[in-house]
Write a protein that holds these residues in place. Structure first.
Motif, short mmCIF file in Angstrom:
data_model
loop_
_atom_site.label_atom_id
_atom_site.label_comp_id
_atom_site.label_asym_id
_atom_site.label_seq_id
_atom_site.Cartn_x
_atom_site.Cartn_y
_atom_site.Cartn_z
N LEU A 136 0.94 -1.37 0.03
CA LEU A 136 -0.33 -0.22 0.28
C LEU A 136 0.87 1.75 0.21
N ALA A 137 2.22 1.28 0.38
CA ALA A 137 3.09 2.67 0.58
C ALA A 137 3.43 2.75 -0.51
N ASP A 138 3.97 3.47 -0.81
CA ASP A 138 4.46 4.10 -1.68
C ASP A 138 5.82 4.68 -1.89
N VAL A 139 7.02 3.51 -0.94
CA VAL A 139 7.93 3.52 -1.10
C VAL A 139 9.23 2.62 -1.97
N PRO A 140 10.09 3.17 -2.46
CA PRO A 140 10.94 2.16 -3.14
C PRO A 140 11.02 1.52 -2.58
N VAL A 141 11.90 0.56 -3.21
CA VAL A 141 11.92 -1.09 -3.19
C VAL A 141 13.25 -1.02 -2.91
N VAL A 142 14.18 -1.93 -2.15
CA VAL A 142 15.24 -1.97 -2.02
C VAL A 142 15.97 -3.30 -2.57
N SER A 143 16.34 -3.57 -3.12
CA SER A 143 17.38 -4.76 -3.30
C SER A 143 18.92 -5.45 -3.47
N LEU A 144 18.84 -6.30 -2.61
CA LEU A 144 20.66 -6.66 -2.74
C LEU A 144 20.62 -8.13 -3.19
N SER A 145 21.67 -8.32 -4.12
CA SER A 145 22.08 -8.95 -4.65
C SER A 145 23.29 -10.21 -3.68
N LEU A 146 23.43 -10.84 -3.74
CA LEU A 146 24.66 -12.21 -3.18
C LEU A 146 24.48 -13.47 -3.99
N GLY A 147 26.00 -13.77 -4.08
CA GLY A 147 26.07 -14.85 -4.91
C GLY A 147 26.47 -14.88 -7.07
N GLY A 205 24.56 -20.57 -6.78
CA GLY A 205 23.24 -19.98 -7.00
C GLY A 205 22.96 -18.92 -6.71
N ARG A 206 22.22 -17.78 -6.45
CA ARG A 206 22.11 -16.70 -6.29
C ARG A 206 20.66 -16.10 -4.72
N LEU A 207 21.55 -15.66 -4.17
CA LEU A 207 19.80 -14.89 -2.96
C LEU A 207 19.85 -13.89 -4.18
N ASN A 208 18.52 -13.13 -4.08
CA ASN A 208 18.18 -11.80 -3.77
C ASN A 208 17.75 -11.34 -2.51
N ILE A 209 17.72 -10.71 -1.67
CA ILE A 209 16.87 -10.07 -0.90
C ILE A 209 16.20 -8.89 -0.85
N THR A 210 14.61 -8.94 -0.91
CA THR A 210 13.94 -7.51 -1.63
C THR A 210 13.06 -6.85 -0.59
N ILE A 211 14.22 -6.21 0.16
CA ILE A 211 13.55 -4.99 0.82
C ILE A 211 12.48 -4.16 1.10
N ARG A 212 10.88 -3.90 1.97
CA ARG A 212 10.09 -3.46 1.08
C ARG A 212 9.38 -2.10 2.51
N ALA A 213 8.28 -1.24 1.91
CA ALA A 213 7.40 -1.03 2.96
C ALA A 213 5.75 -1.67 3.01
N THR A 214 5.30 -2.20 3.45
CA THR A 214 3.93 -2.70 3.11
C THR A 214 2.75 -1.36 3.20
N GLY A 215 3.17 -0.85 3.87
CA GLY A 215 2.12 0.67 4.75
C GLY A 215 0.44 -0.49 4.75
N MET A 216 0.77 -1.75 5.43
CA MET A 216 -0.19 -2.18 6.53
C MET A 216 0.31 -1.72 7.72
N ALA A 217 -1.08 -2.33 8.57
CA ALA A 217 -0.68 -1.86 10.13
C ALA A 217 -0.41 -3.41 10.79
N PRO A 218 0.30 -3.15 11.28
CA PRO A 218 0.61 -4.35 11.96
C PRO A 218 -0.31 -5.20 12.92
N GLY A 219 -0.07 -5.59 12.76
CA GLY A 219 -1.28 -7.14 13.37
C GLY A 219 -2.33 -8.05 12.59
#
Length: 219
Positions: A136-147, A205-219
């Motif tokens: 729901l949040a219009d926040v940039p996606v951050v992606s990290l590559s490993l391997g 192999g390759r690991l990709n870590i994609t970090i995001r903000a959902t904009g959703m309430a916790p719980g």
């Protein structure tokens, strides 16, 4: 963080989409690989999700903070209980990545990053063109590559087809997309098996870590 972050100058792929080669040093890469191994032992382990059309994704995935499966978020891992918590370390990395990509006071720097998707690509895995649109949040996606190195195909917001740009992502690279590029289609058509530096802690192999903000309430 155990090692300063560094890398080449940021490269703008499209407005809002920035590639920073070599952003993570080898010690930081190895640390993240070890953390990924630990996270993979969490609730439900790494899964190959089925798509609504009945196919099976070739990547294996685990989510932190929120459980993701095509195409929704939830707090429960089916058959395994509550999802593992989102690590503060990844939130800190995401905000540092924004500063590295955009400079100054980047959009999303104060955002509440709360979910990470960790994908493992073996030699045959790939990812079709798709949008990250469950948030729901219009926040940039951050992606990290490993391997292993991959070809990352970054497209447009209207169609899975052309125009797109193929970017080679190596271990330690950072890729950020937000603003007008936030809903761009993107995918991984292929990886290069055996291209990883074993010093990163991942021999295949390759690991990709994609970090995001959902904009959703916790719980």
């Amino acid at each position: 963080m155990s090692e300063p972050l560094f890398g080449s100058a940021p490269v703008t792929i499209a407005p809002g989409a920035v590639h920073v080669p070599g952003w993570l040093g080898i010690t930081a890469q190895r640390d993240l690989v070890e953390r990924c191994r630990e996270w993979a032992r969490g609730p439900g382990g790494m899964r190959q999700h089925r798509t609504p059309r009945g196919g099976t994704m070739s990547v294996r995935m685990i989510a932190l903070g929120w459980h993701w499966e095509p195409y929704r978020y939830s707090r429960e891992v089916p058959g395994a209980g509550p999802v593992a918590p989102f690590p503060q370390h990844l939130g800190d990395l995401a905000r540092a990545g924004l500063r590295a990509a955009y400079g100054g006071e980047p959009p999303g720097e104060s955002a509440d990053y709360d979910v990470a998707l960790i994908n493992f690509y073996d030699a045959d895995a790939k990812m079709g063109m798709h949008q990250d649109r469950e948030e729901l949040a219009d926040v940039p996606v951050v992606s990290l590559s490993l391997g292993d190195t991959c070809v990352f195909r970054f497209g447009n917001t209207e169609t899975r087809g052309r125009p797109y740009t193929d970017v080679e992502l190596r271990s330690g690279d950072l890729f950020v997309f937000g603003g007008p590029a936030r809903r761009a289609y993107h995918g991984v058509p292929r990886t290069s098996p055996g291209s990883a530096d074993p010093a990163c802690g991942l021999t295949s192999g390759r690991l990709n870590i994609t970090i995001r903000a959902t904009g959703m309430a916790p719980g």
